[in-house]
Design an enzyme around this catalytic site. Structure first.
Site, mmCIF file in Angstrom:
data_model
loop_
_atom_site.group_PDB
_atom_site.id
_atom_site.type_symbol
_atom_site.label_atom_id
_atom_site.label_comp_id
_atom_site.label_asym_id
_atom_site.label_seq_id
_atom_site.Cartn_x
_atom_site.Cartn_y
_atom_site.Cartn_z
ATOM 1 N N GLY A 1 0.680 -1.242 0.060
ATOM 2 C CA GLY A 1 -0.111 0.200 -0.083
ATOM 3 C C GLY A 1 0.862 1.261 -0.042
ATOM 4 O O GLY A 1 1.779 1.305 0.828
ATOM 5 N N GLY B 1 -0.545 4.424 0.468
ATOM 6 C CA GLY B 1 -1.193 5.438 0.939
ATOM 7 C C GLY B 1 -0.054 6.277 1.824
ATOM 8 O O GLY B 1 0.930 6.209 1.656
ATOM 9 N N GLU C 1 -18.092 17.697 4.673
ATOM 10 C CA GLU C 1 -17.526 18.260 3.442
ATOM 11 C C GLU C 1 -18.563 17.941 2.211
ATOM 12 O O GLU C 1 -18.722 19.052 1.253
ATOM 13 C CB GLU C 1 -16.239 17.541 2.894
ATOM 14 C CG GLU C 1 -15.013 18.330 3.838
ATOM 15 C CD GLU C 1 -13.907 17.340 4.138
ATOM 16 O OE1 GLU C 1 -12.857 17.699 4.789
ATOM 17 O OE2 GLU C 1 -13.995 16.324 3.436
ATOM 18 N N ASP D 1 -4.910 3.017 8.527
ATOM 19 C CA ASP D 1 -6.260 2.480 8.869
ATOM 20 C C ASP D 1 -6.630 1.055 9.247
ATOM 21 O O ASP D 1 -7.562 0.808 9.702
ATOM 22 C CB ASP D 1 -7.180 3.103 7.597
ATOM 23 C CG ASP D 1 -7.542 4.521 7.545
ATOM 24 O OD1 ASP D 1 -6.974 5.422 8.354
ATOM 25 O OD2 ASP D 1 -8.280 4.840 6.676
#
Lengths: 449, 449
Positions: free
Chosen positions: A24, A26, A183, A312
């Site tokens: 990953g 991220g 948002e 996460d």
């Protein structure tokens, strides 16, 4: 730990450098990789995508304000100078902890140290059937689906002759009052009030209803109460209807149910639940309720000191509370994991991870935001300016910073949003109700206002 | 004509204004609509997309240089000030010439005057089965499919251990040596040589072969011979292999056949054939071989003086040759059709259409292009500069001009291309061969160069 060191030494003796695999790219993965920039390791980065995505601005793609390429950069370009990193576009389908091997859809990858940063996806809890009607927002593809759905709703409303149905097409429900939901809700109202205001002939886009539903008693529940209150007021000023403390009990093609109350809406967006990547489940290690891997204080899996889980996907406790699933926490974890590998290689003891909360920022709409930095709490225009600068500063790559700044300047001056395209081929969830709605007859087309 | 006038007067008496329907908001349709800006008509614009697309720059989206939103603009925004125009997002499925009615997938639309500007799509002649292996380039979705396919090819080559297969993934065949094929071929070499040059560890992207195949004896057959020659030389300088005068006889997942010669290539792009929109066929009027409607000198259909066909869908003859299917011709036709409607409404006789050829420009790559303007013929850097300015000038909307200029300036300085994202979910044609190729074993991942 001793096993890691032993392995590292054996590895160095027999095949050369210590092999680090990062799953990953991220915020967490990238921070780990970059921390190992000059390390004497063999680094393999595995990601399903060829780009790093700046997720905090994904809602701007969903609302036609930014292009996908403005908030993402090819992993290869980001790591171009880092010659010790090998980048693989591949799907991880499992991890064999005993054999120290990552299983790809089309191969295998051995490791001496592993950093798992596979992130999270949206979760519909016990209602997977809701996904069809209420898309979530985690990937660029998701954002484009939402953009298409929102823009199409206005187009269909423009052609709808039945007033009640037209209202349904002009009603948008956002489920979930965390930062993403706030948002989306605020920005949708901005789009309706300003961007689309003069573009239609038969409808008034500014009359669009945007309803934000949050299960807990207040929006932005992770912020202090004072800022939740302020966020609610700012949302209401923009025209968002805030419903907190109520739970959605049903979602279908024509709206949502809150207990026995029906809200008719043709566009429902999901910003409520997050669940960790299924990679956690595949390993057979202890998980929390959201599917996150419960890690040791040093971010490793108990019994596997060579395997780090960050971002996460990790459930790390600090002072009795879980470290929040936000980008800065992921980046700090990535850095920590990479440093731990280097310490272990150098024969030094590892240290526990400490999350440093540098504050939280959430934007609400044009000129509207809340910020919480230590004891400082700000709302409104200054919080919004701060949000702008922080997000441009943390964007990766000079190109992205430049292009986002230019687009934002353009939008701010012109009220225009650049990426208002309905692209992609129609798929199931996007056209619910389109065929069943009454569509333009000669009569309607003639009734030019 | 008298029937049109009669209808117009009746219409005006009974229901108000003369009803004009325009199908398609491409170059032709948009020119017609804007010419009717201040006309006392009721104007309905029907398009399947919510945006106007600047097709001449579509290859830049396919090669990751520009974003979709840079070369397109929402029709509603373009026509925001034009209050006499009603915009419908709808699919036209037929035209009932006798009833003067446009049949939509979900309704009907009556007209007094009709302008059909539905354009063209790519055609595989008698080989529809080739589409699966060799995507064409007509829409934004097409461009994103090609972008994905090209970027994936490099990623797969990076992971391929078998040298022969790796060569296949690094071989790109473009079928068709008209402007689109030439632009794609040259730009692909630029991407391989410059943009991707330092991004991979196991392959040298600059070694990618790009083969351009043209059936007629020279590339850019619609240009004068001298410029075709120059284009060929410029392509070869960039490293493109130009094969003209040969015909592709087969295409499959692993390459193309030219008679008995096999070229192994995992990426084949189609820039060869164009066929008119199927709308022409639906009307039961005379068509040419490419499916274009053969129009009268005033661009109407014989027997239907109230129906104009313009742009790529029209076959208009001038001095014994068909008017070319290029953007300026479509725009001139659109203007002419709109003026004819106004003349007819004013009781004036209509005039034949005359196409004024203002010149042709084709770009080949960074600093490489050809231009033919009247008797003037230019090649190389100055032709390329001219191409840049003309394309920025004719882009619609200040925002698009600004953003394309900034992106081009950025790319020119940095050799970078902004939109290098592999997006979209994998579909059939994109992953041919991916599962069958030998994919990275631990061994390969370890063999960092």
């Amino acid at each position: 730990m001793s096993s890691l060191d032993g392995e590292a030494k054996r590895g160095a003796a027999t095949q050369g450098l210590h092999r680090v695999v990062v799953i990953g790219a991220g915020f967490g993965g990238l921070a780990a990789i970059q921390t190992l920039r000059r390390a004497p390791v063999r680094l393999s980065v595995v990601d399903r995508q060829n780009y790093h995505l700046f997720q905090p601005l994904l809602y701007q793609v969903a609302t036609a304000g930014l292009n996908p390429s403005d908030i993402s950069g090819p992993i290869r370009r980001i790591l171009r100078q880092q010659r010790n990193a090998d980048i693989l576009l591949a799907d991880v389908v499992g991890i064999d902890l005993a054999r120290r091997t990552v299983i790809l859809a089309d191969g295998e990858l051995g490791y001496d140290s592993l950093i798992i940063a596979a992130g999270a996806t949206h979760s519909y809890f016990d209602h997977p059937e809701w996904e069809e009607f209420a898309p979530g927002l985690k990937s660029i593809e998701d954002a484009l689906v939402i953009r298409r759905k929102v823009l199409l709703a206005f187009e269909i409303a423009e052609r709808e002759t039945d007033e009640a149905r037209r209202r349904e097409w002009l009603t948008f429900v956002i489920v979930g009052g965390g930062p993403t939901g706030v948002e989306l809700a605020g920005t949708l109202r901005d789009v309706a009030r300003m961007t689309l205001a003069r573009d239609f002939r038969h409808i008034d886009p500014a009359s669009a209803r945007v309803i934000l539903i949050e299960g807990s008693p207040r929006v932005l529940p992770s912020y202090v109460e004072q800022l939740s209150e302020s966020a609610k007021r700012q949302l209401e000023t923009l025209g968002v209807e805030v419903r907190s403390g109520v739970h959605v009990t049903g979602i279908d093609a024509e709206g949502v149910w809150i207990g026995s109350e029906r809200i008719k809406a043709r566009t429902v967006l999901w910003a409520a639940g997050v669940s960790a990547s299924p990679l956690g489940r595949m390993m057979g290690v202890p998980l929390d309720r959201a599917g996150r891997v419960i890690v040791e204080p040093d971010l490793t899996i108990a019994g596997y000191p060579e395997v780090y889980v960050i971002g996460d996907l990790a459930h790390a406790e600090q002072d009795g509370r879980p470290v929040p699933g936000v980008a800065p926490a992921a980046a700090q974890m990535g850095k920590h994991a990479a440093r731990s590998i280097l310490r272990a290689l150098g024969g030094k003891p590892r240290e526990p991870f400490r999350y440093v909360d540098k504050g939280s920022l959430a934007t609400i709409g044009r000129g509207a935001a809340v910020a919480q930095i230590g004891r400082l709490k700000i709302s409104g225009f200054f919080a919004w300016l701060l949000w702008l600068f922080v997000h441009i500063f943390f964007l990766i790559g000079f190109r992205n910073r430049l292009f986002v700044m230019i687009q934002w300047a353009w939008s701010y001056i012109s009220y225009d949003r650049g990426a208002r395209l309905i692209t992609g081929r129609a798929e199931g969830p996007l056209v619910h109700g389109l065929t069943e709605s009454r569509l333009p007859s000669t009569t309607q087309a003639e009734a030019i206002k």
